[in-house]
Design an enzyme around this catalytic site. Structure first.
Site, PDB file in Angstrom:
ATOM      1  N   CYS A   1       0.829  -1.214   0.000  1.00 40.94           N
ATOM      2  CA  CYS A   1       0.000   0.000   0.000  1.00 40.94           C
ATOM      3  C   CYS A   1       0.858   1.256   0.000  1.00 40.94           C
ATOM      4  CB  CYS A   1      -0.961  -0.005   1.188  1.00 40.94           C
ATOM      5  SG  CYS A   1      -0.165  -0.089   2.802  1.00 40.94           S
TER       6      CYS A   1
ATOM      7  N   HIS B   1      -1.621   1.569   7.422  1.00 40.01           N
ATOM      8  CA  HIS B   1      -2.090   1.415   6.046  1.00 40.01           C
ATOM      9  C   HIS B   1      -2.005   2.762   5.340  1.00 40.01           C
ATOM     10  CE1 HIS B   1      -4.216  -0.126   2.622  1.00 40.01           C
ATOM     11  NE2 HIS B   1      -5.224   0.728   2.777  1.00 40.01           N
TER      12      HIS B   1
END
Length: 340
Positions: A33, A296
């Site tokens: 990510c 994230h």
């Protein structure tokens, strides 16, 4: 491997036969990510997209070291001219990992470190030899002296650190180039981007082990140092230093940093010798949610055609209101000169 484009950039971007021009997600390859968020931001920057879609990069490419730059160019094409909801960055990740082995492992990495490596890699792939041969000043980055590229043209700025000896008052300058400016975050619950800039550019006093060697005094002396921008880049990237050391432990700062969408004025921090435009508009954001070990990354990007903001969460692309762009998860801020 070289890529040629049949049409002009204007024709390409106005050809809406592409289902998702510039709105294509990126598949998560397992803990990638950080890479996807950075690539989405870079692939939303109009001058960089123009450079690749127009085919100008073909003539500048050093093919012997340009494999990952070529893979990046393919990705730009897929994301702007393709017909898919999302594409896989597998080819780019694999090739880039060969040049930077640390990123070949599918483990979480710092988005800022990845961004710097990507910019350095693209610079090396496209750089032209400098026309002037000159010795860089002490402490200066050698990137500009070793050549120029689309990366230096768009992203490289120059700082000058004015160092004044507190004994004899002699003043010396130490230049330093940058592509990403890392800003400290004040230890408050809420602050502004201007507060972070003030922290970075405020004068500092060098004493004890940090003394400078004064050329006039001929010995180590206390001194003051103050930074200023002598060359403002067309696109300036701010790294908010959310990961800090405290009591020998690294922690994440959750401070809310408020940042302007337009009219960011850098003139208080720019040298009078610099004649660049000093006002900037926000065009992309890399966010980091979570803690150090289980975070994230996502991206917010302003689309160059629709002028709407979109959230890029790996393969998921969502249109968002302007109000959602101001988030306490901001980690990297991309600003483009309003005069560009």
């Amino acid at each position: 491997m070289a890529w040629k484009w049949k049409y002009s950039l204007k024709e390409e971007l106005e050809d809406m036969s592409s289902l998702h021009p510039g709105l294509t997600g990126l598949q998560n390859l397992e803990n990638t990510c950080y890479m996807n968020a950075v690539l989405q931001c870079l692939c939303s920057l109009t001058p960089l997209v123009q450079y690749f879609l127009s085919g100008k990069w073909n003539t500048a490419l050093h093919e012997e070291i340009g494999e990952s730059a070529t893979a990046f160019g393919c990705l730009v094409s897929d994301m702007w001219l393709g017909k898919f909801d999302y594409v896989s960055p597998e080819a780019f990740h694999s090739i880039f990992g060969k040049r930077y082995p640390a990123f070949s492992r599918r483990t979480q990495h710092d988005a800022q470190e990845f961004l710097i490596c990507v910019l350095d890699d693209l610079h090396e792939a496209f750089k032209e030899p400098s026309q002037e041969r000159q010795t860089p000043a002490a402490g200066a980055s050698t990137r500009s002296s070793s050549g120029t590229s689309i990366i230096t043209h768009l992203f490289e700025g120059q700082l000058s650190y004015g160092i004044r000896c507190l004994t004899c008052k002699a003043l010396s300058d130490r230049p330093e180039s940058f592509t990403v400016l890392s800003l400290p975050i004040p230890s408050t619950r809420v602050c502004s981007l201007q507060d972070c800039l003030e922290c970075f550019f405020q004068p500092d006093t060098l004493t004890r082990n940090n003394q400078i060697h004064c050329y006039r005094c001929g010995s180590n002396q206390d001194a003051t140092v103050k930074a200023s921008i002598t060359k403002a880049p067309e696109i300036i990237i701010f790294h908010l230093k959310r990961f800090a050391w405290q009591d020998k432990h690294r922690r994440k700062l959750s401070t809310t940093v408020c940042y302007p969408f337009s009219d960011l004025d850098l003139s208080p921090y720019i040298s009078t010798s610099c004649h660049n435009n000093t006002e900037y508009s926000l065009c992309a954001v890399v966010n980091h949610a979570g803690d150090l070990d289980y975070g994230h990354y996502t991206a917010f990007c302003k689309h160059s055609i629709t002028k709407h903001w979109y959230s890029f969460d790996d393969a998921q692309v969502t249109k968002i209101p302007d109000s959602a762009v101001q988030a306490d998860t901001a980690y990297l801020l991309f600003y483009i000169s309003q005069g560009y």
